[in-house]
Enzyme design. Structure first.
Site, mmCIF file in Angstrom:
data_model
loop_
_atom_site.group_PDB
_atom_site.id
_atom_site.type_symbol
_atom_site.label_atom_id
_atom_site.label_comp_id
_atom_site.label_asym_id
_atom_site.label_seq_id
_atom_site.Cartn_x
_atom_site.Cartn_y
_atom_site.Cartn_z
ATOM 1 N N HIS A 99 4.234 -1.473 0.755
ATOM 2 C CA HIS A 99 4.458 -0.742 -0.650
ATOM 3 C C HIS A 99 5.843 -0.687 -1.023
ATOM 4 C CE1 HIS A 99 0.991 1.043 1.372
ATOM 5 N NE2 HIS A 99 0.341 1.117 0.446
ATOM 6 N N ASP A 102 7.911 2.065 0.721
ATOM 7 C CA ASP A 102 7.857 1.917 1.995
ATOM 8 C C ASP A 102 9.293 1.391 2.285
ATOM 9 O OD1 ASP A 102 5.180 2.554 2.276
ATOM 10 O OD2 ASP A 102 4.598 0.481 2.531
ATOM 11 N N GLU A 229 -8.680 -4.079 -2.492
ATOM 12 C CA GLU A 229 -9.054 -3.361 -1.134
ATOM 13 C C GLU A 229 -10.035 -2.317 -1.359
ATOM 14 O OE1 GLU A 229 -5.857 -2.593 1.415
ATOM 15 O OE2 GLU A 229 -6.713 -0.811 2.287
HETATM 16 C C1 XLS Z 1 -5.395 3.445 2.515
HETATM 17 C C2 XLS Z 1 -5.218 2.066 2.435
HETATM 18 C C3 XLS Z 1 -3.938 1.610 2.265
HETATM 19 C C4 XLS Z 1 -3.904 0.366 1.668
HETATM 20 C C5 XLS Z 1 -2.632 -0.256 0.884
HETATM 21 O O1 XLS Z 1 -6.404 3.750 3.142
HETATM 22 O O2 XLS Z 1 -5.615 1.433 3.512
HETATM 23 O O3 XLS Z 1 -3.028 1.632 3.363
HETATM 24 O O4 XLS Z 1 -3.983 -0.721 2.687
HETATM 25 O O5 XLS Z 1 -2.311 0.452 -0.053
HETATM 26 NI NI NI Z 2 -5.593 -0.705 3.967
HETATM 27 NI NI NI Z 3 -7.128 2.526 4.848
#
Ligand code: XLS
Ligand code: NI
Ligand code: NI
Length: 437
Positions: A99, A102, A229
């Site tokens: 990110h 990060d 995601e």
């Molecule tokens: C949080 C998510 C996060 C994503 C990226 O639950 O898994 O880490 O993978 O933002």
């Molecule tokens: Ni994730």
């Molecule tokens: Ni996660």
């Protein structure tokens, strides 16, 4: 060198008792015509590996990840790069995911943050030279800063929306600069707690608008792979990208399905009440299985525990789906952290060894199941009536209507041949294949 006591991690085979060696992950071993390392493109997660220190709602961090520097400084950000590269090289990991925040500490002024991102990405680029390490995907953290408390794409406030756009633009720029293969949207705050204060349609429309803008900009700078995601809840009660099926419906509804694939995380699938392999299958049959966040949850805990994967059955079923999918355009990002009491760097190395070995086992087992052929043959036979009869073929070719099927049934009079699902027998085949030699 930062991790002086950690050697390069090598494959020593299943009998090895060396904690700092692979037992199953043998990068050059050929499996189904490809190297293990080509099937399993592992990535390091910058946030967990170089950031997370075990802090939880009840207590401070337990792991010292300062690397001898003052936290929240550019010196520390650079030390993380040094540590990350040494870590990846020692494990033979070729990719990393990040990110924006990060990589560098976030400043109140976004221009300062962006300058820091330019500086750190120059530093990472330098580090990348002479190695075969690349960026797998990048993303913008649009959930930690208080401004996103009502959402990013789903916010009520156009200024917050503009800041989300600015972060996405910069994260895309940095991802492209680092040769990244993908960009991930995880909508941590894209959801709601109560309808009493929420216009769901307005929020969904706006999230889609932001994604269209990201795609348009991404195309301009030569960017290809976008991912959503899915996650059902946590931090929000209702998250809009609940699971693979929901995210696919959203993408189709808003005309984004040609531009996006899914990044499926094991622990998110299980939080949604599915198995990991269920969400992988749903993504795959829709042509949208692109990438995996490799971790696992705990059946006794109801949240995203992000554990390093050790469940070999789950990894096996996962790899069956990945192989059926013809591989992944993204790879396997270890979105995973050690447990709070596993608080040393050595623990983190051992955790990656565990995760990589688990997926290697999953791959080897999936190969055995495919070569054995009994499971696939069973499934084929189960549906055979549609391929082996005239009426069945007509259904598959869309050449029969409801009245014709009804008169077919009337002529037959009785339907007395349901076929056994044989689940227990099939499960015993899996155990035989996994443990039979
Ligand atoms: C949080 C998510 C996060 C994503 C990226 O639950 O898994 O880490 O993978 O933002
Ligand atoms: Ni994730
Ligand atoms: Ni996660």
């Amino acid at each position: 060198m930062i991790f002086k006591n950690i050697p390069e991690i090598k494959y020593e085979g299943p009998k090895s008792k060396n904690p700092l060696a692979f037992k199953f992950y043998d990068s050059d071993k050929i499996v189904l015509g490809k190297k293990m390392s080509e099937h399993l493109e592992f990535a390091l997660s910058w946030w967990h590996t170089l950031g997370a220190n075990g802090v939880d709602m009840f207590g401070q961090g337990t792991a010292d990840k300062s690397l001898g520097k003052e936290l929240n400084t550019m010196e520390h950000a650079k030390a993380k790069v040094d540590a990350g590269f040494e870590f990846m090289q020692k494990l033979g990991i070729k990719y990393f995911c990040f990110h924006d925040v990060d990589l560098v500490p976030e400043d109140a002024d976004i221009n300062v943050t962006n300058q820091r991102l330019d500086e750190i990405s120059d530093y990472i680029l330098e580090k990348m030279q002479g190695t075969d390490i690349k960026c797998l995907w990048g993303t913008a953290n649009m959930f930690s800063n208080p401004r996103f408390m009502n959402g990013a794409g789903s916010t009520n406030d156009v200024e917050v929306y503009a800041f989300a756009a600015a972060q996405i633009k910069k994260a895309l720029d940095i991802t492209v600069k680092l040769g990244g293969r993908g960009y991930v949207f995880w909508g941590g705050r894209e959801g709601y707690e109560t309808l009493l204060n929420t216009d769901v349609k307005f929020e969904l429309d706006n999230i889609a608008r932001l994604m269209h803008m990201a795609v348009d900009y991404g195309r301009k700078i030569g960017f290809k792979d976008f991912y959503i995601e899915p996650k059902p809840k946590e931090p929000m009660k209702h998250q809009y990208d609940y699971d693979a099926a929901t995210a696919i419906g959203f993408l189709k509804q808003y005309g984004l399905d040609k531009d996006f694939k899914l990044n499926i995380e094991a622990n998110h699938a299980t939080l949604a009440g599915h198995t990991f392999e269920h969400d992988l299958r749903i993504a795959s049959i829709n042509g949208m299985l692109g990438s995996i966040d490799a971790n696992q949850g705990d059946p006794h805990l109801g949240w995203d525990t992000d554990e390093f994967p050790f469940d070999v059955y789950s990894a096996t079923y996962c790899m069956l789906e990945v192989l059926k999918n013809g591989g992944l355009t993204g790879g396997f990002n270890f979105d995973a952290k050690t447990r709070r009491p596993s608080n040393t760097w050595e623990d983190t190395f051992e955790a990656y060894i565990l995760g990589m070995d688990t997926f290697a086992l999953g791959l080897l087992n999936a190969e055995k199941i495919i070569k054995d052929g009994r499971i696939e043959e069973f499934i084929k036979q189960k549906y055979a009536s549609f391929n082996s009869t005239t009426v069945g073929k007509k259904v598959l070719n869309n050449e029969i209507n409801l009245e014709e099927l009804a008169s077919y049934a009337a002529n037959k009079k009785y339907c007395d041949k349901p076929c056994s699902g044989k689940q227990e027998y099939l499960e015993s085949i899996i155990n035989q294949i996994l443990f039979g030699n």
